[in-house]
Design a protein around this motif. Sequence first.
Motif, PDB file in Angstrom:
ATOM      1  N   SER A  31       0.829  -1.196   0.000  1.00  0.00           N
ATOM      2  CA  SER A  31       0.000   0.000   0.000  1.00  0.00           C
ATOM      3  C   SER A  31       0.868   1.251   0.000  1.00  0.00           C
ATOM      4  CB  SER A  31      -0.915   0.003   1.234  1.00  0.00           C
ATOM      5  OG  SER A  31      -1.633   1.209   1.311  1.00  0.00           O
ATOM      6  N   SER A  32       0.427   2.259  -0.725  1.00  0.00           N
ATOM      7  CA  SER A  32       1.177   3.523  -0.810  1.00  0.00           C
ATOM      8  C   SER A  32       0.404   4.686  -0.211  1.00  0.00           C
ATOM      9  CB  SER A  32       1.513   3.822  -2.283  1.00  0.00           C
ATOM     10  OG  SER A  32       0.322   3.925  -3.047  1.00  0.00           O
ATOM     11  N   SER A  33      -0.649   4.373   0.573  1.00  0.00           N
ATOM     12  CA  SER A  33      -1.491   5.438   1.117  1.00  0.00           C
ATOM     13  C   SER A  33      -0.965   5.981   2.437  1.00  0.00           C
ATOM     14  CB  SER A  33      -2.916   4.907   1.325  1.00  0.00           C
ATOM     15  OG  SER A  33      -2.911   3.809   2.220  1.00  0.00           O
ATOM     16  N   SER A  34       0.163   5.481   2.913  1.00  0.00           N
ATOM     17  CA  SER A  34       0.696   5.911   4.194  1.00  0.00           C
ATOM     18  C   SER A  34       2.201   6.086   4.084  1.00  0.00           C
ATOM     19  CB  SER A  34       0.356   4.881   5.283  1.00  0.00           C
ATOM     20  OG  SER A  34       1.012   5.184   6.494  1.00  0.00           O
ATOM     21  N   LEU A  35       2.756   6.879   5.007  1.00  0.00           N
ATOM     22  CA  LEU A  35       4.201   7.056   5.069  1.00  0.00           C
ATOM     23  C   LEU A  35       4.885   5.862   5.731  1.00  0.00           C
ATOM     24  CD1 LEU A  35       4.368  10.819   6.128  1.00  0.00           C
ATOM     25  CD2 LEU A  35       4.666   9.852   3.840  1.00  0.00           C
ATOM     26  N   ALA A  36       4.102   4.968   6.334  1.00  0.00           N
ATOM     27  CA  ALA A  36       4.679   3.820   7.025  1.00  0.00           C
ATOM     28  C   ALA A  36       5.167   2.776   6.026  1.00  0.00           C
ATOM     29  CB  ALA A  36       3.644   3.197   7.960  1.00  0.00           C
ATOM     30  N   ASP A  37       6.206   2.032   6.427  1.00  0.00           N
ATOM     31  CA  ASP A  37       6.674   0.920   5.604  1.00  0.00           C
ATOM     32  C   ASP A  37       5.665  -0.226   5.608  1.00  0.00           C
ATOM     33  OD1 ASP A  37       9.410   1.936   4.952  1.00  0.00           O
ATOM     34  OD2 ASP A  37       9.610   1.884   7.128  1.00  0.00           O
ATOM     35  N   LYS A  38       4.901  -0.334   6.696  1.00  0.00           N
ATOM     36  CA  LYS A  38       3.875  -1.362   6.802  1.00  0.00           C
ATOM     37  C   LYS A  38       2.571  -0.700   7.242  1.00  0.00           C
ATOM     38  CE  LYS A  38       2.877  -5.780   9.103  1.00  0.00           C
ATOM     39  NZ  LYS A  38       3.332  -6.742  10.143  1.00  0.00           N
ATOM     40  N   PRO A  39       1.771  -0.212   6.267  1.00  0.00           N
ATOM     41  CA  PRO A  39       0.497   0.420   6.628  1.00  0.00           C
ATOM     42  C   PRO A  39      -0.491  -0.613   7.150  1.00  0.00           C
ATOM     43  CG  PRO A  39       1.186   0.957   4.371  1.00  0.00           C
ATOM     44  CD  PRO A  39       2.030  -0.177   4.826  1.00  0.00           C
ATOM     45  N   ILE A  40      -1.435  -0.158   7.941  1.00  0.00           N
ATOM     46  CA  ILE A  40      -2.449  -1.052   8.478  1.00  0.00           C
ATOM     47  C   ILE A  40      -3.493  -1.322   7.396  1.00  0.00           C
ATOM     48  CG2 ILE A  40      -4.015   0.714   9.389  1.00  0.00           C
ATOM     49  CD1 ILE A  40      -4.233  -1.045  11.937  1.00  0.00           C
ATOM     50  N   VAL A  41      -4.069  -2.516   7.415  1.00  0.00           N
ATOM     51  CA  VAL A  41      -5.011  -2.910   6.373  1.00  0.00           C
ATOM     52  C   VAL A  41      -6.376  -2.260   6.634  1.00  0.00           C
ATOM     53  CG1 VAL A  41      -5.717  -5.020   7.583  1.00  0.00           C
ATOM     54  CG2 VAL A  41      -5.951  -4.870   5.111  1.00  0.00           C
ATOM     55  N   ARG A  42      -7.025  -1.822   5.559  1.00  0.00           N
ATOM     56  CA  ARG A  42      -8.345  -1.192   5.612  1.00  0.00           C
ATOM     57  C   ARG A  42      -9.204  -1.733   4.473  1.00  0.00           C
ATOM     58  NH1 ARG A  42      -7.955   3.776   8.623  1.00  0.00           N
ATOM     59  NH2 ARG A  42      -5.785   4.281   9.132  1.00  0.00           N
ATOM     60  N   ASN A  43     -10.528  -1.549   4.601  1.00  0.00           N
ATOM     61  CA  ASN A  43     -11.408  -1.912   3.491  1.00  0.00           C
ATOM     62  C   ASN A  43     -11.620  -0.714   2.575  1.00  0.00           C
ATOM     63  OD1 ASN A  43     -13.189  -0.255   4.865  1.00  0.00           O
ATOM     64  ND2 ASN A  43     -14.578  -1.896   5.487  1.00  0.00           N
ATOM     65  N   ALA A  44     -12.489  -0.853   1.596  1.00  0.00           N
ATOM     66  CA  ALA A  44     -12.685   0.200   0.603  1.00  0.00           C
ATOM     67  C   ALA A  44     -13.251   1.477   1.216  1.00  0.00           C
ATOM     68  CB  ALA A  44     -13.611  -0.294  -0.507  1.00  0.00           C
ATOM     69  N   GLU A  45     -13.962   1.349   2.339  1.00  0.00           N
ATOM     70  CA  GLU A  45     -14.534   2.527   3.010  1.00  0.00           C
ATOM     71  C   GLU A  45     -13.558   3.163   3.990  1.00  0.00           C
ATOM     72  OE1 GLU A  45     -16.315  -0.381   2.713  1.00  0.00           O
ATOM     73  OE2 GLU A  45     -17.374   0.462   0.973  1.00  0.00           O
ATOM     74  N   GLY A  46     -12.371   2.609   4.109  1.00  0.00           N
ATOM     75  CA  GLY A  46     -11.377   3.157   5.023  1.00  0.00           C
ATOM     76  C   GLY A  46     -11.450   2.618   6.436  1.00  0.00           C
ATOM     77  N   ASN A  47     -12.350   1.647   6.692  1.00  0.00           N
ATOM     78  CA  ASN A  47     -12.460   1.072   8.039  1.00  0.00           C
ATOM     79  C   ASN A  47     -11.305   0.119   8.307  1.00  0.00           C
ATOM     80  OD1 ASN A  47     -15.561   1.173   6.873  1.00  0.00           O
ATOM     81  ND2 ASN A  47     -15.391   1.907   8.986  1.00  0.00           N
ATOM     82  N   LEU A  48     -10.782   0.162   9.529  1.00  0.00           N
ATOM     83  CA  LEU A  48      -9.807  -0.832   9.940  1.00  0.00           C
ATOM     84  C   LEU A  48     -10.484  -2.204   9.979  1.00  0.00           C
ATOM     85  CD1 LEU A  48      -8.060   0.995  12.938  1.00  0.00           C
ATOM     86  CD2 LEU A  48      -7.480   1.084  10.521  1.00  0.00           C
ATOM     87  N   LEU A  49      -9.732  -3.241   9.702  1.00  0.00           N
ATOM     88  CA  LEU A  49     -10.322  -4.576   9.715  1.00  0.00           C
ATOM     89  C   LEU A  49      -9.299  -5.629  10.117  1.00  0.00           C
ATOM     90  CD1 LEU A  49      -9.428  -6.388   6.974  1.00  0.00           C
ATOM     91  CD2 LEU A  49     -10.829  -4.669   5.864  1.00  0.00           C
ATOM     92  N   ILE A  50      -9.811  -6.752  10.567  1.00  0.00           N
ATOM     93  CA  ILE A  50      -9.024  -7.959  10.793  1.00  0.00           C
ATOM     94  C   ILE A  50      -9.410  -8.923   9.683  1.00  0.00           C
ATOM     95  CG2 ILE A  50      -8.574  -9.898  12.339  1.00  0.00           C
ATOM     96  CD1 ILE A  50      -9.289  -8.064  14.680  1.00  0.00           C
ATOM     97  N   PRO A  51      -8.506  -9.255   8.765  1.00  0.00           N
ATOM     98  CA  PRO A  51      -8.876 -10.082   7.611  1.00  0.00           C
ATOM     99  C   PRO A  51      -9.401 -11.446   8.025  1.00  0.00           C
ATOM    100  CG  PRO A  51      -6.718  -9.058   7.296  1.00  0.00           C
ATOM    101  CD  PRO A  51      -7.095  -8.830   8.718  1.00  0.00           C
ATOM    102  N   ALA A  52     -10.416 -11.897   7.295  1.00  0.00           N
ATOM    103  CA  ALA A  52     -11.006 -13.201   7.587  1.00  0.00           C
ATOM    104  C   ALA A  52      -9.987 -14.323   7.435  1.00  0.00           C
ATOM    105  CB  ALA A  52     -12.202 -13.440   6.659  1.00  0.00           C
ATOM    106  N   SER A  53      -9.091 -14.203   6.452  1.00  0.00           N
ATOM    107  CA  SER A  53      -8.108 -15.259   6.213  1.00  0.00           C
ATOM    108  C   SER A  53      -7.179 -15.436   7.409  1.00  0.00           C
ATOM    109  CB  SER A  53      -7.292 -14.950   4.956  1.00  0.00           C
ATOM    110  OG  SER A  53      -6.647 -13.687   5.083  1.00  0.00           O
TER     111      SER A  53
END
Length: 236
Positions: A31-53
């Motif tokens: 992901s390139s939406s953050s300055l972090a090397d490891k951005p946190i995962v989000r859904n299309a609406e921008g909500n934080l999530l814990i992936p089902a997988s």
Amino acid sequence: MIKLEQITNSTQTKTITAIIDTALCIGAGGSSSSLADKPIVRNAEGNLLIPASQLKGRLRHECEKIARGLKWDICYSPNPQTMCPQRAGLDGNFEREEYKISEDHKNHHCLICQIFGNPVLPSRIIVDDLICQEDPDNLPEIIRPGVTINRRRRTSEESKLYFLETSPANTKLRFKGDIHLLNAPPYAAPLILAGLKHINALGGSKSAGLGWLTWELPDLSIAAEAWEFLAKGSRE
């Protein structure tokens, strides 16, 4: 022929909620939406999530440990060769009557494969993403620095500074989602419930205190026969 109304009637849906006690760090690689090397995962609406997988994989691992502790012979995932029905190089009594799916099914499958599936058996559990209930606009971007450690020398590596994005700490964020059981065997509910209670942390940097959580789980009416069945593991 498969009838949709029969599938619907045989499906149990239970809502679970993970309450994050510290800060959560589940990265979204690339992901390139953050300055972090490891951005946190989000859904299309921008909500934080814990992936089902991630949740389903961790849940299977915990259920495997519990079943082995009850003296059931369980195959080893995720390598297909060591999973049912191949079980290459594995010892144990995998020809038990409890491992037989049906009279028409020639192969035997351990208790865990009967719930979570394997290369030849479909899964009877579907896990949804756990979505954070807090509005994304209320959650600031949190960046944490870190450094790679050389385990042999017990010192930090040169030029190995990195940045992680996490959720805000100590805010008790609630992540909610559903677990669907499709015509699952009776012992699936108590085994999954016990497996969830064994999951105390998710995501990365757990040893650094990130991702620790508690659960809000539904009240399940589990028959005594289901617990008695699981207790039969040591009595072949």
